[in-house]
Design a protein around this motif. Structure first.
Motif, PDB file in Angstrom:
ATOM      1  N   PRO A 117     -13.564  20.968 -18.892  1.00 23.08           N
ATOM      2  CA  PRO A 117     -12.902  20.382 -20.073  1.00 23.08           C
ATOM      3  C   PRO A 117     -13.773  20.399 -21.322  1.00 23.08           C
ATOM      4  CG  PRO A 117     -13.533  18.673 -18.495  1.00 23.08           C
ATOM      5  CD  PRO A 117     -13.748  19.982 -17.809  1.00 23.08           C
ATOM      6  N   PHE A 118     -13.212  20.996 -22.373  1.00 23.79           N
ATOM      7  CA  PHE A 118     -13.799  21.006 -23.709  1.00 23.79           C
ATOM      8  C   PHE A 118     -15.132  21.752 -23.771  1.00 23.79           C
ATOM      9  CE2 PHE A 118     -10.977  17.388 -23.265  1.00 23.79           C
ATOM     10  CZ  PHE A 118     -10.086  17.629 -24.293  1.00 23.79           C
ATOM     11  N   GLY A 156      -4.589  32.453 -23.395  1.00 23.08           N
ATOM     12  CA  GLY A 156      -4.605  31.487 -24.486  1.00 23.08           C
ATOM     13  C   GLY A 156      -5.190  30.146 -24.110  1.00 23.08           C
ATOM     14  N   PHE A 157      -5.546  29.371 -25.130  1.00 26.37           N
ATOM     15  CA  PHE A 157      -5.983  27.992 -24.906  1.00 26.37           C
ATOM     16  C   PHE A 157      -4.782  27.150 -24.499  1.00 26.37           C
ATOM     17  CE2 PHE A 157      -9.712  29.402 -27.136  1.00 26.37           C
ATOM     18  CZ  PHE A 157     -10.724  28.602 -26.627  1.00 26.37           C
ATOM     19  N   ARG A 158      -5.027  26.243 -23.581  1.00 26.01           N
ATOM     20  CA  ARG A 158      -3.938  25.444 -23.030  1.00 26.01           C
ATOM     21  C   ARG A 158      -3.827  24.121 -23.799  1.00 26.01           C
ATOM     22  NH1 ARG A 158      -2.463  28.042 -18.308  1.00 26.01           N
ATOM     23  NH2 ARG A 158      -1.290  26.289 -17.461  1.00 26.01           N
ATOM     24  N   GLU A 188      -8.293  16.053 -11.426  1.00 23.12           N
ATOM     25  CA  GLU A 188      -9.331  15.084 -11.777  1.00 23.12           C
ATOM     26  C   GLU A 188      -9.401  14.840 -13.283  1.00 23.12           C
ATOM     27  OE1 GLU A 188     -13.046  15.938  -9.868  1.00 23.12           O
ATOM     28  OE2 GLU A 188     -12.051  16.535  -7.997  1.00 23.12           O
ATOM     29  N   ILE A 189      -9.168  15.875 -14.076  1.00 19.52           N
ATOM     30  CA  ILE A 189      -9.178  15.705 -15.539  1.00 19.52           C
ATOM     31  C   ILE A 189      -8.094  14.711 -15.960  1.00 19.52           C
ATOM     32  CG2 ILE A 189      -8.611  16.865 -17.718  1.00 19.52           C
ATOM     33  CD1 ILE A 189     -10.010  19.374 -16.565  1.00 19.52           C
ATOM     34  N   TYR A 190      -6.896  14.911 -15.463  1.00 15.77           N
ATOM     35  CA  TYR A 190      -5.786  14.050 -15.892  1.00 15.77           C
ATOM     36  C   TYR A 190      -5.877  12.656 -15.282  1.00 15.77           C
ATOM     37  CZ  TYR A 190      -3.873  17.886 -18.434  1.00 15.77           C
ATOM     38  OH  TYR A 190      -3.719  18.887 -19.360  1.00 15.77           O
ATOM     39  N   TRP A 240      -5.442  20.757 -28.546  1.00 16.91           N
ATOM     40  CA  TRP A 240      -6.757  20.170 -28.235  1.00 16.91           C
ATOM     41  C   TRP A 240      -7.724  21.179 -27.631  1.00 16.91           C
ATOM     42  CZ3 TRP A 240      -6.194  16.357 -23.465  1.00 16.91           C
ATOM     43  CH2 TRP A 240      -5.500  16.993 -22.444  1.00 16.91           C
ATOM     44  N   ASN A 241      -7.247  22.380 -27.278  1.00 19.46           N
ATOM     45  CA  ASN A 241      -8.125  23.437 -26.758  1.00 19.46           C
ATOM     46  C   ASN A 241      -9.007  22.941 -25.617  1.00 19.46           C
ATOM     47  OD1 ASN A 241      -7.014  24.848 -28.895  1.00 19.46           O
ATOM     48  ND2 ASN A 241      -8.950  25.665 -29.634  1.00 19.46           N
ATOM     49  N   TYR A 242      -8.413  22.178 -24.700  1.00 21.44           N
ATOM     50  CA  TYR A 242      -9.275  21.572 -23.675  1.00 21.44           C
ATOM     51  C   TYR A 242      -9.792  22.577 -22.656  1.00 21.44           C
ATOM     52  CZ  TYR A 242      -6.064  21.171 -19.589  1.00 21.44           C
ATOM     53  OH  TYR A 242      -5.261  21.394 -18.503  1.00 21.44           O
TER      54      TYR A 242
END
Length: 347
Positions: A117-118, A156-158, A188-190, A240-242
């Motif tokens: 993430p990020f 692409g970025f999600r 786990e991210i969410y 947010w381009n995470y």
């Protein structure tokens, strides 16, 4: 008694033999399959699908019909389960694929790099990874599994959308049912942000959105538009381009080795052009070179687009940092450090 041949007659007969053999040699063609099956998730206008179709078209045209690449969209050769494509190539069920790194990350742990993430703030960071030593290392990981990676592409970025509310801070995700494609890292991210993650194939996503079985999803903007997710109650979209979804144009190693050198060169060069075609499709209208046509289309369809500030993105990065650190160890600490250094060099 048969007539005797003089010396001149023997020489003449011998000289004629190569001429008689030449047409047979000229007509010889490599024994290729009638069809080479290429798998890809979804269908056009998904950028990965664009890469797959461009690849097949170029190969078929340039090989002058010696090769017949046929694209099977929607991961139809693996029952719609895109996470099975890699295994299917290794088993010989399919011959090639335009992989999503997300979909093969359960089998190739290093591919989770793109899902940290990020990690990557923008396309310059993405290009720095796939175009340098990191990209080469990831290709070696795939090649060790009897699959020949030929070119990088991009889906692409999600970005995240939902039917309930605008998302500007981690707390806005609390309680939302968010679909993700594959990989425990996304669960786990969410979960770290209080959402309820739901794993689901792309084939099942649209029905789930239409019935309200899930509140939201994360996908690139141009996929969001192409599949009319705005018509499935997805009226809030946050940029947010995470993470980014990289694509890999790939062929089975035995298949590539079976091709004549001239055809191998055609396949590889066409793969590179196909990867670039996917990049172009993924990035179209998102602000580069002043082209905001895709974002303008979101607004025209009544979608509220939230473009997070750097400070707002940092809040999401902080909330998911424990997940980042855990999965960095899974990806490989040295590879992650190499990636961070490459990104730092491009600012």
């Amino acid at each position: 008694m048969p007539p005797r041949l003089n010396r001149r007659g023997l020489l003449g007969a011998a000289a004629a033999l190569p001429a008689l053999a030449l047409p047979t040699i000229a007509r010889a063609q490599p024994r290729y399959k009638p069809e080479y099956k290429i798998s890809v998730v979804g269908n056009r206008p998904i950028a990965l699908s664009e890469s797959a179709f461009v690849w097949a078209d170029l190969v078929n045209q340039r090989s002058e019909a010696r090769l017949n690449f046929k694209v099977y969209p929607g991961s139809s050769l693996v029952g719609g389960d895109q996470t099975r494509e890699l295994v299917a190539i290794r088993q010989g069920v399919i011959d090639g694929a335009v992989f999503s790194t997300i979909n093969i990350s359960p089998q190739v742990r290093e591919m989770n790099l793109f899902s940290l993430p990020f990690l990557m703030p923008n396309t310059a960071a993405f290009d720095a990874l796939v175009g340098g030593e990191v990209g080469q290392a990831l290709f070696r990981s795939l090649a060790a599994r009897d699959i020949e990676p030929l070119a990088w592409g991009e889906n692409g970025f999600r970005e995240i959308s939902n039917s309930k509310r605008a998302i500007r801070a981690p707390g806005d995700l609390r309680g939302l049912k968010i679909r993700f494609a594959a990989g425990a890292i996304f669960s786990e991210i969410y979960t770290a942000m209080g959402a309820n993650p739901v794993q689901m194939s792309f084939a099942d996503l649209q029905p789930a959105l239409s019935t309200g079985a899930v509140d939201g999803q994360e996908n690139p903007v141009n996929l969001f538009l192409g599949f009319r997710m705005d018509s499935l109650a997805q009226k809030h979209l946050t940029l947010w381009n995470y993470c980014a979804d990289a694509g890999i144009v790939s062929l089975s190693k035995p298949v590539l080795a079976s091709l004549e050198p001239r055809d191998r060169e055609i396949v590889v060069e066409a793969a590179r052009e196909a990867g670039q075609a996917g990049n172009n499709a993924a990035r179209k209208g998102l602000g580069a070179n002043g082209d905001r046509s895709s974002l303008d289309e979101c607004a025209r369809r009544g979608v509220e687009v939230v473009d997070l500030t750097p400070a707002e993105k940092r809040a999401f990065a902080q909330a998911t940092r424990p997940v980042f650190d855990k999965w960095a160890a899974t990806v490989g600490a040295d590879l992650v450090r190499q990636a961070e250094a490459a990104i730092a060099r491009v600012g």
